[in-house]
Design a protein around this motif. Structure first.
Motif, PDB file in Angstrom:
ATOM      1  N   TYR A 103      32.095  40.051  39.548  1.00  0.00           N
ATOM      2  CA  TYR A 103      30.792  39.444  39.763  1.00  0.00           C
ATOM      3  C   TYR A 103      30.194  39.836  41.115  1.00  0.00           C
ATOM      4  O   TYR A 103      28.996  39.693  41.329  1.00  0.00           O
ATOM      5  N   ASP A 104      31.026  40.339  42.016  1.00  0.00           N
ATOM      6  CA  ASP A 104      30.564  40.810  43.326  1.00  0.00           C
ATOM      7  C   ASP A 104      30.350  42.321  43.236  1.00  0.00           C
ATOM      8  O   ASP A 104      31.102  43.117  43.797  1.00  0.00           O
ATOM      9  N   VAL A 105      29.331  42.705  42.503  1.00  0.00           N
ATOM     10  CA  VAL A 105      29.136  44.106  42.106  1.00  0.00           C
ATOM     11  C   VAL A 105      29.055  45.044  43.304  1.00  0.00           C
ATOM     12  O   VAL A 105      29.577  46.169  43.260  1.00  0.00           O
ATOM     13  N   GLU A 106      28.421  44.617  44.379  1.00  0.00           N
ATOM     14  CA  GLU A 106      28.230  45.510  45.524  1.00  0.00           C
ATOM     15  C   GLU A 106      29.522  45.783  46.290  1.00  0.00           C
ATOM     16  O   GLU A 106      29.541  46.677  47.143  1.00  0.00           O
ATOM     17  N   ARG A 107      30.595  45.039  45.989  1.00  0.00           N
ATOM     18  CA  ARG A 107      31.851  45.223  46.722  1.00  0.00           C
ATOM     19  C   ARG A 107      33.008  45.538  45.776  1.00  0.00           C
ATOM     20  O   ARG A 107      34.152  45.208  46.056  1.00  0.00           O
ATOM     21  N   TRP A 108      32.674  46.208  44.667  1.00  0.00           N
ATOM     22  CA  TRP A 108      33.715  46.557  43.704  1.00  0.00           C
ATOM     23  C   TRP A 108      34.866  47.327  44.356  1.00  0.00           C
ATOM     24  O   TRP A 108      36.030  47.060  44.078  1.00  0.00           O
ATOM     25  N   SER A 109      34.558  48.299  45.194  1.00  0.00           N
ATOM     26  CA  SER A 109      35.605  49.123  45.799  1.00  0.00           C
ATOM     27  C   SER A 109      36.554  48.286  46.647  1.00  0.00           C
ATOM     28  O   SER A 109      37.761  48.530  46.678  1.00  0.00           O
ATOM     29  N   GLU A 110      36.013  47.272  47.328  1.00  0.00           N
ATOM     30  CA  GLU A 110      36.863  46.391  48.134  1.00  0.00           C
ATOM     31  C   GLU A 110      37.796  45.562  47.267  1.00  0.00           C
ATOM     32  O   GLU A 110      38.920  45.245  47.673  1.00  0.00           O
ATOM     33  N   HIS A 111      37.324  45.216  46.080  1.00  0.00           N
ATOM     34  CA  HIS A 111      38.135  44.405  45.170  1.00  0.00           C
ATOM     35  C   HIS A 111      39.050  45.266  44.296  1.00  0.00           C
ATOM     36  O   HIS A 111      39.860  44.721  43.531  1.00  0.00           O
ATOM     37  N   GLY A 112      38.919  46.579  44.406  1.00  0.00           N
ATOM     38  CA  GLY A 112      39.781  47.465  43.624  1.00  0.00           C
ATOM     39  C   GLY A 112      39.467  47.501  42.144  1.00  0.00           C
ATOM     40  O   GLY A 112      40.370  47.673  41.313  1.00  0.00           O
ATOM     41  N   VAL A 113      38.191  47.327  41.780  1.00  0.00           N
ATOM     42  CA  VAL A 113      37.807  47.358  40.372  1.00  0.00           C
ATOM     43  C   VAL A 113      36.670  48.351  40.166  1.00  0.00           C
ATOM     44  O   VAL A 113      35.956  48.707  41.102  1.00  0.00           O
ATOM     45  N   ASP A 114      36.521  48.780  38.935  1.00  0.00           N
ATOM     46  CA  ASP A 114      35.370  49.581  38.529  1.00  0.00           C
ATOM     47  C   ASP A 114      35.063  49.243  37.080  1.00  0.00           C
ATOM     48  O   ASP A 114      35.663  48.332  36.505  1.00  0.00           O
ATOM     49  N   GLU A 115      34.142  49.971  36.480  1.00  0.00           N
ATOM     50  CA  GLU A 115      33.708  49.616  35.130  1.00  0.00           C
ATOM     51  C   GLU A 115      34.808  49.796  34.080  1.00  0.00           C
ATOM     52  O   GLU A 115      34.726  49.220  32.987  1.00  0.00           O
ATOM     53  N   PHE A 116      35.844  50.568  34.412  1.00  0.00           N
ATOM     54  CA  PHE A 116      36.905  50.823  33.443  1.00  0.00           C
ATOM     55  C   PHE A 116      38.155  49.984  33.678  1.00  0.00           C
ATOM     56  O   PHE A 116      39.142  50.136  32.952  1.00  0.00           O
TER      57      PHE A 116
END
Length: 301
Positions: A103-116
Motif C-alpha cells: 500500500y506504500d507504493v512509493e517505497r516498494w523498494s524499501e519494503h522489498g516488494v514489486d508487482e510480481f
C-alpha cells in the motif's frame, strides 16, 4: 502459533469471523447491496475484534491475561493495524505475509516488494513443497491449452466454454494462485491439510504417469482433481466460471462481487502482476472498470 506457542503457554485460540464473511452477514441476504456495504471497512473490522477480545476476557474471567494477535495475508495486515491502533488491547502481534508494504507504493523498494512479489511467493510455496512441482504445473497447464475445448469442459466438469476464457488453463491457474492462501496445517473441508503439498503430489504423480504413457488426458484429469477440490464439485452440478473479477484478473483475487471484491474496490487494491503461472500486467483502469461495473459506479478504488 497454533501448533507450538499456544499449547506451550496454555493460550486460548480465538478465530473470529469477519463481518460480511461466512455467516456474519449484518443484513442477511441483502448484505451485499451497495447501500449496505458501507459498513464493511477495515476500521470497523478492527473495532469488532476489540469488542470480541473484551467479551472473551469477560467470559473467561481473563481480564489480566495478555492478548497476542496473529494472522496471514489480510489477517496479517489486521494484526499490524490492531497493534498500532489498539496497543492497550493487544500486547503484540505476529503478522505473516501482510500486504502493508504494497500500500506504500512509493517505497516498494524499501519494503522489498514489486508487482510480481505475490506470484513469486506462490511459486516459492510450490517449489518448497516438491522440487518438481512448478515444472509439473507448467506441463499440466500446457496440456490444457493444447486439448480440445470440449475435452477440457467435460473433464473439468465445467458448465460452459465461458470458463475457458481468457485461457483454457485459467480455471486451474485460478485455483493454483489461491491454494497457498488456504495452506493451513489442518483440514478445513473440503480442503485437506496443507493443500499446496496435496496439489504438488497430484500434479507430480500425473506428470510421472504421463512420461510413461504419453497420454495427455492423465494431465487433464489431474487438473480436474484440483479444480473439483477448489470449486467444491460434488457431482450434483457443473462448475461455473467465477465471473467478473475472477479468471484473468488480479492474482489472488481482487475487485469483484463479494466481501473481498468490495474491499479491493475500496481499501485493499493490490497491484499484482504475474509472469510464471500466467502472463498478466496489472492496470488501475482495468480494476476501476470492474469496480464500476459491479457496484454501479458507487465506489472508486
Amino acid at each position: 502459533m497454533i501448533e507450538e506457542l499456544a499449547p506451550k503457554w496454555g493460550g486460548l485460540l480465538v478465530f473470529p469471523e469477519e463481518r460480511y464473511y461466512g455467516k456474519s452477514l449484518p443484513f442477511g441476504a441483502r448484505s451485499f447491496e451497495p447501500r449496505n456495504l458501507r459498513f464493511l471497512t477495515t476500521a470497523q473490522v478492527l473495532e469488532d475484534i476489540v469488542e470480541i477480545i473484551a467479551l472473551v476476557k469477560q467470559q473467561y474471567q481473563a481480564q489480566n491475561c495478555p492478548v497476542i494477535a496473529f494472522g496471514g495475508s489480510y489477517g496479517g495486515t489486521l494484526t499490524a493495524l490492531l497493534r498500532a491502533a489498539h496497543p492497550s488491547t493487544v500486547a503484540g502481534g505476529l503478522a505473516a505475509s501482510s500486504e502493508l508494504g504494497y500500500y506504500d507504493v512509493e517505497r516498494w523498494s524499501e519494503h522489498g516488494v514489486d508487482e510480481f512479489t505475490f506470484e513469486d511467493i506462490v511459486i516459492r510455496d510450490y517449489q518448497s513443497a516438491h522440487p518438481q512441482c512448478v515444472d509439473s504445473i507448467l506441463q499440466v497447464s500446457q496440456a490444457l491449452e493444447q486439448a480440445e475445448p470440449k475435452t477440457v469442459v467435460d473433464t473439468l466438469h465445467l458448465c460452459t466454454t465461458h470458463a475457458l476464457n481468457p485461457h483454457q488453463s485459467s480455471m486451474l491457474t485460478y485455483a493454483l494462485e489461491n491454494f497457498p492462501q488456504m495452506d493451513y496445517p489442518y483440514p478445513i473441508p473440503p480442503m485437506p491439510a496443507k493443500p499446496v503439498n496435496h496439489t504438488c503430489s497430484v500434479l507430480v504423480h500425473a506428470t510421472q504417469q504421463f512420461s510413461n504413457s504419453g497420454d495427455p488426458h492423465i494431465l487433464i484429469k489431474a487438473a480436474a482433481e484440483l479444480t473439483d477440490l477448489f470449486f467444491g464439485y460434488d457431482g450434483s452440478t457443473c462448475i461455473a466460471s467465477p465471473g467478473i473479477g475472477g479468471l484473468g484478473n488480479t492474482p489472488g483475487d481482487g475487485p469483484g462481487p463479494g466481501a473481498w471484491g468490495f474491499q479491493s474496490c475500496t481499501e485493499t487494491l493490490h497491484q499484482f502482476s504475474a509472469h510464471t503461472l500466467r502472463a498478466y500486467d496489472w492496470t488501475y483502469n482495468s480494476s476501476a472498470s470492474i469496480c464500476g461495473s459491479v457496484y454501479n459506479g458507487t465506489v472508486q478504488p
